[in-house]
Design a protein around this motif. Sequence first.
Motif, PDB file in Angstrom:
ATOM      1  N   ALA A 165      44.087  44.917  11.935  1.00 44.68           N
ATOM      2  CA  ALA A 165      43.781  46.178  11.247  1.00 44.68           C
ATOM      3  C   ALA A 165      44.288  47.395  12.011  1.00 44.68           C
ATOM      4  CB  ALA A 165      42.276  46.281  11.000  1.00 44.68           C
ATOM      5  N   CYS A 166      44.190  47.372  13.328  1.00 44.77           N
ATOM      6  CA  CYS A 166      44.580  48.552  14.101  1.00 44.77           C
ATOM      7  C   CYS A 166      46.021  48.479  14.581  1.00 44.77           C
ATOM      8  CB  CYS A 166      43.632  48.750  15.275  1.00 44.77           C
ATOM      9  SG  CYS A 166      41.990  49.221  14.747  1.00 44.77           S
ATOM     10  N   GLU A 167      46.793  47.577  13.987  1.00 44.19           N
ATOM     11  CA  GLU A 167      48.215  47.443  14.305  1.00 44.19           C
ATOM     12  C   GLU A 167      48.489  47.329  15.795  1.00 44.19           C
ATOM     13  OE1 GLU A 167      50.083  50.612  12.224  1.00 44.19           O
ATOM     14  OE2 GLU A 167      49.434  49.861  10.282  1.00 44.19           O
ATOM     15  N   PRO A 168      47.918  46.286  16.425  1.00 43.46           N
ATOM     16  CA  PRO A 168      48.178  46.076  17.856  1.00 43.46           C
ATOM     17  C   PRO A 168      49.634  45.681  18.057  1.00 43.46           C
ATOM     18  CG  PRO A 168      47.098  44.160  16.934  1.00 43.46           C
ATOM     19  CD  PRO A 168      47.129  45.187  15.842  1.00 43.46           C
ATOM     20  N   SER A 169      50.149  45.929  19.265  1.00 46.49           N
ATOM     21  CA  SER A 169      51.538  45.543  19.517  1.00 46.49           C
ATOM     22  C   SER A 169      51.612  44.114  20.023  1.00 46.49           C
ATOM     23  CB  SER A 169      52.156  46.503  20.532  1.00 46.49           C
ATOM     24  OG  SER A 169      51.290  46.661  21.631  1.00 46.49           O
ATOM     25  N   PHE A 170      50.441  43.531  20.282  1.00 51.95           N
ATOM     26  CA  PHE A 170      50.423  42.226  20.909  1.00 51.95           C
ATOM     27  C   PHE A 170      49.242  41.435  20.367  1.00 51.95           C
ATOM     28  CE2 PHE A 170      49.358  39.903  25.002  1.00 51.95           C
ATOM     29  CZ  PHE A 170      50.233  38.859  24.710  1.00 51.95           C
ATOM     30  N   LEU A 171      49.528  40.227  19.876  1.00 51.11           N
ATOM     31  CA  LEU A 171      48.470  39.409  19.288  1.00 51.11           C
ATOM     32  C   LEU A 171      48.303  38.122  20.094  1.00 51.11           C
ATOM     33  CD1 LEU A 171      46.523  39.011  16.827  1.00 51.11           C
ATOM     34  CD2 LEU A 171      48.366  37.701  15.769  1.00 51.11           C
ATOM     35  N   ILE A 172      47.055  37.798  20.404  1.00 52.22           N
ATOM     36  CA  ILE A 172      46.764  36.516  21.036  1.00 52.22           C
ATOM     37  C   ILE A 172      46.018  35.669  20.016  1.00 52.22           C
ATOM     38  CG2 ILE A 172      45.619  35.333  22.923  1.00 52.22           C
ATOM     39  CD1 ILE A 172      45.709  37.846  24.543  1.00 52.22           C
ATOM     40  N   ALA A 173      46.515  34.467  19.762  1.00 45.85           N
ATOM     41  CA  ALA A 173      45.832  33.582  18.824  1.00 45.85           C
ATOM     42  C   ALA A 173      45.422  32.338  19.599  1.00 45.85           C
ATOM     43  CB  ALA A 173      46.758  33.227  17.665  1.00 45.85           C
ATOM     44  N   ASP A 174      44.100  32.170  19.786  1.00 44.92           N
ATOM     45  CA  ASP A 174      43.596  31.035  20.557  1.00 44.92           C
ATOM     46  C   ASP A 174      43.209  29.908  19.605  1.00 44.92           C
ATOM     47  OD1 ASP A 174      42.506  29.260  22.296  1.00 44.92           O
ATOM     48  OD2 ASP A 174      41.026  30.621  23.167  1.00 44.92           O
ATOM     49  N   GLU A 175      44.098  28.947  19.453  1.00 49.92           N
ATOM     50  CA  GLU A 175      43.898  27.823  18.543  1.00 49.92           C
ATOM     51  C   GLU A 175      43.369  28.289  17.184  1.00 49.92           C
ATOM     52  OE1 GLU A 175      43.064  24.167  20.029  1.00 49.92           O
ATOM     53  OE2 GLU A 175      42.690  24.741  22.105  1.00 49.92           O
ATOM     54  N   PRO A 176      44.080  29.197  16.531  1.00 47.51           N
ATOM     55  CA  PRO A 176      43.524  29.815  15.327  1.00 47.51           C
ATOM     56  C   PRO A 176      43.428  28.856  14.151  1.00 47.51           C
ATOM     57  CG  PRO A 176      45.818  30.437  15.555  1.00 47.51           C
ATOM     58  CD  PRO A 176      45.458  29.658  16.796  1.00 47.51           C
ATOM     59  N   THR A 177      44.115  27.717  14.231  1.00 49.41           N
ATOM     60  CA  THR A 177      44.079  26.821  13.077  1.00 49.41           C
ATOM     61  C   THR A 177      43.391  25.507  13.399  1.00 49.41           C
ATOM     62  OG1 THR A 177      46.224  25.884  13.650  1.00 49.41           O
ATOM     63  CG2 THR A 177      46.228  27.776  12.171  1.00 49.41           C
ATOM     64  N   ALA A 178      42.833  25.388  14.612  1.00 46.84           N
ATOM     65  CA  ALA A 178      42.262  24.101  15.014  1.00 46.84           C
ATOM     66  C   ALA A 178      41.064  23.714  14.158  1.00 46.84           C
ATOM     67  CB  ALA A 178      41.865  24.141  16.486  1.00 46.84           C
ATOM     68  N   ALA A 179      40.355  24.733  13.606  1.00 43.47           N
ATOM     69  CA  ALA A 179      39.167  24.416  12.827  1.00 43.47           C
ATOM     70  C   ALA A 179      39.474  24.278  11.336  1.00 43.47           C
ATOM     71  CB  ALA A 179      38.104  25.499  13.052  1.00 43.47           C
ATOM     72  N   LEU A 180      40.750  24.351  10.973  1.00 45.10           N
ATOM     73  CA  LEU A 180      41.100  24.327   9.551  1.00 45.10           C
ATOM     74  C   LEU A 180      41.731  22.985   9.179  1.00 45.10           C
ATOM     75  CD1 LEU A 180      42.756  27.844   9.328  1.00 45.10           C
ATOM     76  CD2 LEU A 180      40.380  27.225   8.906  1.00 45.10           C
ATOM     77  N   ASP A 181      41.618  22.603   7.901  1.00 45.02           N
ATOM     78  CA  ASP A 181      42.258  21.346   7.523  1.00 45.02           C
ATOM     79  C   ASP A 181      43.730  21.587   7.183  1.00 45.02           C
ATOM     80  OD1 ASP A 181      42.245  22.248   4.835  1.00 45.02           O
ATOM     81  OD2 ASP A 181      40.146  21.614   4.691  1.00 45.02           O
ATOM     82  N   GLY A 182      44.454  20.479   7.047  1.00 45.33           N
ATOM     83  CA  GLY A 182      45.912  20.473   6.993  1.00 45.33           C
ATOM     84  C   GLY A 182      46.624  21.545   6.193  1.00 45.33           C
TER      85      GLY A 182
END
Lengths: 265, 269
Positions: A165-182
Amino acid sequence: MSLLEAGNLTVRTADGRELLRDLSFRLARGDRLGLIGESGAGKSLTVLAIVGLLPAGMTASGRVLLDGEPILGAPEWVLNTVRGRRVAVVFQDPLAALDPLMRVGAQVAEPLRRHRGLRGAAARRAALEALTEVRLGDPERIARSYPHEISGGQRQRVAMAMALACEPSFLIADEPTAALDGTVQAEMLALLERLVAARGMGLLFVGHDLAVVARVSRRILVLERGRAVEEGEVGDVLRAPSHPHTRDLVSAARRLHGALERMLP
Amino acid sequence: MRSRALVAGCVLLGGVVAIAMVSALWTPYDPADTSGGRLEPPGPEHWLGTDRLGRDLLTQLMIGARVALSIGAGAVALGGALGLLAGIAAGFAVRWLDDMMAVVLDLLIAFPTLLLAMLVIAARRGSLLSAVTAIGLAMTAVVARPARQQVKRVLAQDYVTAARTSGTSWPGIVAGHVLPNIWPALAVNLALQLGRAVLAEAGLSYLGLGPPPPNASWGHMLREAQATVLVAPGDIVAPGLLLVLLVIGVNLLADGVREVADPLLRGRW
Ligand SMILES: Nc1ncnc2c1ncn2[C@@H]1O[C@H](COP(=O)(O)OP(=O)(O)O)[C@@H](O)[C@H]1O
Ligand SMILES: [Mg+2]
């Protein structure tokens, strides 16, 4: 100049055990670095150390520079202007990462209020825009819902909307899809790639699944028990892994993939 | 969803509140008016009869409602505010300070409320304010201990870390996440404490440590009625009944708040 630079980053517990040892990497603007390692390797600690939110008792030493400015050990009020505004994090479990008693719209609006000073109707509009941008159908209804009233995939999109939302210049994604199905996982990854590319953000993508990390990253860094054992372009590492641990990861991924291929006619 | 407990609790509590409010504007007699006959039975002049000084019992009962509620509400406000502050402070404190506060809270809780209140009143003499102070202080630990646990539970949640990574300051975390998330449990606890405070006030007054006249108190009325139980056995009924109804009402209210305050419960069950 690199956007994010970690130099000899070391994290110790209160009793002196080193959970992370001499980790160094650079990430340029618009670059995508994958951080891969088994569960417990220290990936999440790396993330928390970068944003200065290690669990109580742990200490970090070394350097973390953002745009050349040191942020490791910076005072809290400085970090509060960095977190969310310049560096945003998406966590693994979106249900846990959302306040169960706060409507989704209010949660997305929170960083907007704080960093961009938006209030009332303007904040609401910006929150809806953020929800629309992560391709959530019916953002009005989602905004009015509590986290438990929407699906896992929708929650992760909400978490992403909050982070972006605040348009960061740098994004960290820590296993963002590990809890989602295929299939939801594949959609999320596509969305993440598209947004990162569209905004020219730097991305640090954390994962334990080589196939997933390799897909979104340009370079990967392999972590084993708190140490970096290999770093390189994704293609090079996959073709010719030099460290035994990386070789294990690659061959395990190939075996899985091969098993699937053999099922096909 | 509607909570039947909440409705019933509100009706009972609302009835007592109505009596208390009327008593502020009008009572059948002046509380100090001793013109009635001594220990008169209920009749057209004095609906509930008179006490041994000839004062109207209905007047005392109505004023008693006001005293019970204002001391109860005042004590809950004081004990709730102090307890919440202590709970939040302990929740945020460094390890050794938190451990120390936990021990102190356990000790305070083990100390009987009435005994603690009597000590405060002995030091300050009886008045409406000292009763509020006494009961409120005694309540502080009872509010603080679960509040501390709740604060710790919330602070350990991922959404707090997530809020921190998006740049929320500690005050922002407390206002935006900690308070809303401990509120359902806190509200239930405060409603229960209101019942205990009303009983504590009655207990203090029964022991003769309540606020002095012209404040009347149900506890004091029960003490008087007990002294004259052979001559006027009915005098015990009205204050006893109202006290029981009020405490039941407040407990029902607590149950109702529990059902209503939590959207997780509201949405699913
Ligand atoms: N709060 C904590 N207290 C003590 N040890 C921790 C804590 N969090 C993580 N660790 C330890 O640090 C190591 C790395 O954890 P983490 O970074 O979460 O691993 P992952 O790579 O799976 O994200 C693990 O061995 C874990 O036991
Ligand atoms: Mg992790």
